[in-house]
Design a protein around this motif. Structure first.
Motif, PDB file in Angstrom:
ATOM      1  N   HIS A  10      28.235 -11.647  36.401  1.00 36.67           N
ATOM      2  CA  HIS A  10      28.712 -10.413  35.504  1.00 36.67           C
ATOM      3  C   HIS A  10      28.988 -11.267  33.914  1.00 36.67           C
ATOM      4  O   HIS A  10      29.395 -12.429  33.813  1.00 36.67           O
ATOM      5  N   GLU A  11      28.673 -10.495  32.787  1.00 36.67           N
ATOM      6  CA  GLU A  11      28.768 -10.749  31.527  1.00 36.67           C
ATOM      7  C   GLU A  11      30.302 -10.390  31.227  1.00 36.67           C
ATOM      8  O   GLU A  11      30.550  -9.074  31.035  1.00 36.67           O
ATOM      9  N   VAL A  12      31.098 -11.380  30.485  1.00 37.20           N
ATOM     10  CA  VAL A  12      32.483 -11.147  30.252  1.00 37.20           C
ATOM     11  C   VAL A  12      32.917 -11.891  28.850  1.00 37.20           C
ATOM     12  O   VAL A  12      32.327 -12.876  28.524  1.00 37.20           O
ATOM     13  N   THR A  13      33.276 -10.905  28.347  1.00 33.97           N
ATOM     14  CA  THR A  13      33.613 -10.985  26.821  1.00 33.97           C
ATOM     15  C   THR A  13      35.069 -10.827  26.566  1.00 33.97           C
ATOM     16  O   THR A  13      35.600  -9.609  26.898  1.00 33.97           O
ATOM     17  N   VAL A  14      35.923 -11.651  25.869  1.00 36.10           N
ATOM     18  CA  VAL A  14      37.228 -11.572  25.463  1.00 36.10           C
ATOM     19  C   VAL A  14      37.266 -11.515  24.056  1.00 36.10           C
ATOM     20  O   VAL A  14      36.733 -12.130  23.150  1.00 36.10           O
ATOM     21  N   TRP A  15      37.807 -10.093  23.750  1.00 37.60           N
ATOM     22  CA  TRP A  15      38.229  -9.947  22.474  1.00 37.60           C
ATOM     23  C   TRP A  15      39.469 -10.231  21.880  1.00 37.60           C
ATOM     24  O   TRP A  15      40.414  -9.432  22.289  1.00 37.60           O
ATOM     25  N   LEU A  16      40.012 -11.178  21.010  1.00 40.89           N
ATOM     26  CA  LEU A  16      41.294 -11.756  20.644  1.00 40.89           C
ATOM     27  C   LEU A  16      41.883 -10.678  19.609  1.00 40.89           C
ATOM     28  O   LEU A  16      41.069 -10.039  18.903  1.00 40.89           O
ATOM     29  N   SER A  17      43.266 -10.408  19.736  1.00 45.78           N
ATOM     30  CA  SER A  17      43.838  -9.343  19.049  1.00 45.78           C
ATOM     31  C   SER A  17      44.824  -9.869  17.927  1.00 45.78           C
ATOM     32  O   SER A  17      45.601  -9.213  17.300  1.00 45.78           O
ATOM     33  N   ARG A  18      44.824 -11.356  17.854  1.00 41.79           N
ATOM     34  CA  ARG A  18      45.580 -11.933  16.717  1.00 41.79           C
ATOM     35  C   ARG A  18      45.009 -13.173  16.131  1.00 41.79           C
ATOM     36  O   ARG A  18      44.001 -13.648  16.886  1.00 41.79           O
ATOM     37  N   TYR A  19      45.141 -13.182  15.070  1.00 42.50           N
ATOM     38  CA  TYR A  19      44.597 -14.343  14.141  1.00 42.50           C
ATOM     39  C   TYR A  19      45.031 -15.582  14.784  1.00 42.50           C
ATOM     40  O   TYR A  19      46.146 -15.915  14.883  1.00 42.50           O
TER      41      TYR A  19
END
Length: 302
Positions: A10-19
């Protein structure tokens, strides 16, 4: 938990929500990571997802986007705060993943207490996976606390160091919370250690791990220490009691005399070896293979 999904193709991407320090997207363990500072459009990207997974304060926004695009939403819960369960109830979750049996039971109690909340369609328990090979090492000679903030028991740690001047202590700075930093000659203070260096910089120097935490929904650091047969003395929170079971040694956080007595008992090589053996056995019992297989199967079923 995301690594086995990558292994399955599977293609997995994590989007961070803090700088943070990173500005450009990068990859770790085959997982793409998009920093908030990259200014890429999460809302546009999410419409191409097959499953959306989120946790903590990100649940309401991520769930709303998933719902808008008709994408199954999965909430991950590893905190007993009521707001966690309230957010999950409002998220129309296809699946909720709890990090322990006691947290799942707490969620059931919260949903029973608030009948207006919508129960998730399904739930499973996936204990925080610790792969033995990532953490196993030869224990050292220090008595260690990881994250020196009050909620993690920093005051107990410093009082024990004061009472036991002949013992060597290691204080590892935490990533969050006010850090209590004392000044005792038998305590070495080190800066925050990234997860990939914990084995060599912390556990390889640790003979006994202390976890006098006020609250722990599981206790990952304790389980990491078990992989090396390091005895763990812990406050019997529901999470730590479940995680450590017979592999831990329990003292009430308020009873510093008991912690001191336990450390002195572990000065006896035979007592330490016996405790180390129980720790290793518990580590084997916590092999994450079955939990992760159940997790992957649940995600793929969506």
């Amino acid at each position: 938990m995301l690594r086995p999904l990558v292994v399955r193709g599977h293609e997995v991407t994590v989007w961070l929500s803090r700088y943070g320090k990173a500005r450009d997207p990068y990859s770790i363990d085959g997982i793409g990571v998009v920093p908030l500072a990259s200014r890429l459009d999460f809302g546009a990207a999410i419409r191409h997802a097959d499953v959306v997974i989120s946790q903590y304060e990100n649940v309401p926004a991520a769930a709303a986007l998933a719902r808008g695009y008709g994408i199954p939403f999965v909430g991950v819960a590893h905190n007993p705060a009521p707001i966690i369960f309230k957010n999950l109830a409002a998220a129309s979750c296809a699946l909720v993943v709890y990090n322990s049996l006691h947290l799942q039971a707490e969620a059931d109690a919260q949903f029973a207490e608030h009948p207006q909340w919508v129960r998730p369609a399904a739930s499973i328990v996936v204990r925080p996976p610790v792969f033995t090979e990532d953490y196993a090492t030869v224990p050292g000679d220090r008595i260690t606390l990881v994250n020196c903030n009050p909620a993690k028991g920093a005051r107990v740690f410093w009082e024990l160091a004061r009472r036991l001047p002949g013992h060597h202590f290691l204080a590892v700075e935490g990533a969050y919370g006010q850090q209590i930093k004392g000044d005792l000659p038998n305590v070495e203070w080190i800066s925050q250690v990234p997860g990939g260096r914990m084995r060599d910089e912390v556990y390889a120097r640790t003979r006994v791990l202390l976890m006098p935490s006020a609250v722990e929904s599981w206790g990952r650091v304790a389980v990491e220490a078990l992989a090396s047969g390091i005895p763990v003395i812990a406050n019997p929170t529901p999470g730590l009691a479940e995680a450590l079971a017979d592999g831990g040694i329990f003292c009430e956080a308020s009873d510093v005399d008991a912690w001191e007595a336990t450390i002195r008992t572990l000065d006896n090589p035979a007592e330490w070896q016996a405790a180390s053996g129980r720790a290793r056995q518990r580590s084997k019992e916590l092999d994450p293979t079955e939990d992760l297989a159940r997790w992957v199967e649940a995600i793929e079923a969506l």
